[in-house]
Design a protein around this motif. Structure first.
Motif, PDB file in Angstrom:
ATOM      1  N   ARG A   9      37.508  44.073  44.561  1.00  0.00           N
ATOM      2  CA  ARG A   9      37.959  45.284  45.240  1.00  0.00           C
ATOM      3  C   ARG A   9      37.124  45.540  46.490  1.00  0.00           C
ATOM      4  O   ARG A   9      37.651  45.889  47.542  1.00  0.00           O
ATOM      5  CB  ARG A   9      37.886  46.482  44.299  1.00  0.00           C
ATOM      6  CG  ARG A   9      38.431  47.733  44.957  1.00  0.00           C
ATOM      7  CD  ARG A   9      38.548  48.885  44.002  1.00  0.00           C
ATOM      8  NE  ARG A   9      39.158  50.026  44.678  1.00  0.00           N
ATOM      9  CZ  ARG A   9      38.945  51.271  44.341  1.00  0.00           C
ATOM     10  NH1 ARG A   9      38.177  51.567  43.317  1.00  0.00           N
ATOM     11  NH2 ARG A   9      39.522  52.246  45.010  1.00  0.00           N
ATOM     12  N   TRP A  12      38.446  43.207  49.251  1.00  0.00           N
ATOM     13  CA  TRP A  12      39.704  43.566  49.913  1.00  0.00           C
ATOM     14  C   TRP A  12      39.569  44.873  50.678  1.00  0.00           C
ATOM     15  O   TRP A  12      40.189  45.034  51.726  1.00  0.00           O
ATOM     16  CB  TRP A  12      40.900  43.531  48.976  1.00  0.00           C
ATOM     17  CG  TRP A  12      41.164  44.700  48.067  1.00  0.00           C
ATOM     18  CD1 TRP A  12      41.376  46.001  48.428  1.00  0.00           C
ATOM     19  CD2 TRP A  12      41.277  44.677  46.654  1.00  0.00           C
ATOM     20  NE1 TRP A  12      41.606  46.775  47.317  1.00  0.00           N
ATOM     21  CE2 TRP A  12      41.560  45.987  46.212  1.00  0.00           C
ATOM     22  CE3 TRP A  12      41.185  43.676  45.703  1.00  0.00           C
ATOM     23  CZ2 TRP A  12      41.743  46.316  44.877  1.00  0.00           C
ATOM     24  CZ3 TRP A  12      41.369  44.008  44.373  1.00  0.00           C
ATOM     25  CH2 TRP A  12      41.635  45.313  43.973  1.00  0.00           C
ATOM     26  N   ASP A  99      44.859  49.750  49.131  1.00  0.00           N
ATOM     27  CA  ASP A  99      43.861  49.719  48.055  1.00  0.00           C
ATOM     28  C   ASP A  99      44.483  50.187  46.744  1.00  0.00           C
ATOM     29  O   ASP A  99      44.272  49.579  45.699  1.00  0.00           O
ATOM     30  CB  ASP A  99      42.653  50.583  48.419  1.00  0.00           C
ATOM     31  CG  ASP A  99      41.621  50.649  47.301  1.00  0.00           C
ATOM     32  OD1 ASP A  99      41.331  49.601  46.686  1.00  0.00           O
ATOM     33  OD2 ASP A  99      41.113  51.749  47.033  1.00  0.00           O
ATOM     34  N   MET A 102      46.809  47.490  45.422  1.00  0.00           N
ATOM     35  CA  MET A 102      46.076  46.323  44.907  1.00  0.00           C
ATOM     36  C   MET A 102      45.530  46.563  43.501  1.00  0.00           C
ATOM     37  O   MET A 102      45.260  45.617  42.776  1.00  0.00           O
ATOM     38  CB  MET A 102      44.938  45.946  45.859  1.00  0.00           C
ATOM     39  CG  MET A 102      45.383  45.178  47.076  1.00  0.00           C
ATOM     40  SD  MET A 102      46.072  43.557  46.688  1.00  0.00           S
ATOM     41  CE  MET A 102      44.620  42.704  46.097  1.00  0.00           C
ATOM     42  N   ARG A 112      48.750  40.978  47.836  1.00  0.00           N
ATOM     43  CA  ARG A 112      47.782  39.923  48.189  1.00  0.00           C
ATOM     44  C   ARG A 112      48.443  38.876  49.080  1.00  0.00           C
ATOM     45  O   ARG A 112      47.867  38.442  50.080  1.00  0.00           O
ATOM     46  CB  ARG A 112      47.218  39.271  46.925  1.00  0.00           C
ATOM     47  CG  ARG A 112      46.104  38.266  47.209  1.00  0.00           C
ATOM     48  CD  ARG A 112      45.508  37.684  45.937  1.00  0.00           C
ATOM     49  NE  ARG A 112      45.077  38.670  44.984  1.00  0.00           N
ATOM     50  CZ  ARG A 112      43.931  39.347  45.029  1.00  0.00           C
ATOM     51  NH1 ARG A 112      43.106  39.138  46.023  1.00  0.00           N
ATOM     52  NH2 ARG A 112      43.617  40.219  44.098  1.00  0.00           N
ATOM     53  N   ILE A 116      46.992  40.945  52.247  1.00  0.00           N
ATOM     54  CA  ILE A 116      45.573  40.545  52.206  1.00  0.00           C
ATOM     55  C   ILE A 116      45.344  39.162  52.811  1.00  0.00           C
ATOM     56  O   ILE A 116      44.480  38.994  53.687  1.00  0.00           O
ATOM     57  CB  ILE A 116      45.024  40.625  50.764  1.00  0.00           C
ATOM     58  CG1 ILE A 116      45.156  42.045  50.213  1.00  0.00           C
ATOM     59  CG2 ILE A 116      43.592  40.123  50.705  1.00  0.00           C
ATOM     60  CD1 ILE A 116      44.385  43.107  50.962  1.00  0.00           C
ATOM     61  N   GLU A 117      46.099  38.166  52.371  1.00  0.00           N
ATOM     62  CA  GLU A 117      45.856  36.808  52.867  1.00  0.00           C
ATOM     63  C   GLU A 117      46.147  36.659  54.364  1.00  0.00           C
ATOM     64  O   GLU A 117      45.333  36.067  55.078  1.00  0.00           O
ATOM     65  CB  GLU A 117      46.631  35.777  52.035  1.00  0.00           C
ATOM     66  CG  GLU A 117      46.035  35.560  50.659  1.00  0.00           C
ATOM     67  CD  GLU A 117      44.537  35.251  50.665  1.00  0.00           C
ATOM     68  OE1 GLU A 117      44.075  34.438  51.498  1.00  0.00           O
ATOM     69  OE2 GLU A 117      43.826  35.835  49.837  1.00  0.00           O
ATOM     70  N   ARG A 120      43.243  38.221  56.123  1.00  0.00           N
ATOM     71  CA  ARG A 120      42.036  37.392  55.994  1.00  0.00           C
ATOM     72  C   ARG A 120      42.087  36.230  56.993  1.00  0.00           C
ATOM     73  O   ARG A 120      41.102  35.920  57.653  1.00  0.00           O
ATOM     74  CB  ARG A 120      41.894  36.859  54.567  1.00  0.00           C
ATOM     75  CG  ARG A 120      40.613  36.054  54.349  1.00  0.00           C
ATOM     76  CD  ARG A 120      40.518  35.433  52.950  1.00  0.00           C
ATOM     77  NE  ARG A 120      40.944  36.303  51.891  1.00  0.00           N
ATOM     78  CZ  ARG A 120      40.197  37.251  51.307  1.00  0.00           C
ATOM     79  NH1 ARG A 120      38.975  37.450  51.736  1.00  0.00           N
ATOM     80  NH2 ARG A 120      40.668  37.965  50.309  1.00  0.00           N
TER      81      ARG A 120
END
Length: 148
Positions: A9, A12, A99, A102, A112, A116-117, A120
């Motif tokens: 957590r 992220w 958040d 997730m 994700r 997220i990916e 990233r």
């Protein structure tokens, strides 16, 4: 070895806070807030005192103040939080909403993959570009020993 949930957590949340606000908004377009969404703390902008340590381990000192925006949202049973640098309320709201999503096992894989990916990868590309730019200006110093 799997990453402990609290570390995952934190990772992220850090990524969401560092994300480019426009990239985060584009990635979150596919996720509409459900009807049971409640804003516990609407986006609030304030100042945060940055502290440092002399030599990394010595006495603390105040570096200066930085503007931050914080936000908290409840989506169902999940509560999402965000602290982002700057005064962009929408960035904090989207990060808090992501958040919360997730933390939901049903939503997490989709968030994700779609949020997220890609964020990233974009952050890694920006860091790599900054590293290449810094490396291009690197100067090597050496000492020539005179034969006296």
């Amino acid at each position: 070895m799997d990453t402990p949930p609290h570390l995952a957590r934190a990772q992220w949340m850090s990524l969401l806070a560092q994300a480019d606000p426009a990239e985060l908004a584009a990635a979150m377009d596919a996720f509409a807030p459900p009807p049971d969404t409640a804003w516990l703390r609407p986006a609030q902008t304030g100042l945060y005192m940055l502290r440092g340590r002399v030599g990394g381990t010595g006495p603390q000192f105040n570096v200066g103040e930085v503007t931050v925006t914080r936000c908290s949202v409840q989506v169902g049973e999940r509560i999402g939080h965000a602290w982002v640098r700057g005064s962009q309320a929408r960035h904090a709201e989207l990060a808090a909403f992501a958040d919360a999503l997730m933390q939901d096992p049903a939503q997490a894989p989709r968030v994700r993959q779609q949020v997220i990916e890609p964020l990233r990868q974009a952050l890694d590309q920006r860091r790599e570009a900054a590293s290449r730019k810094a490396a291009a200006s690197k100067v090597e110093f050496f000492t020539v020993v005179r034969g006296e």
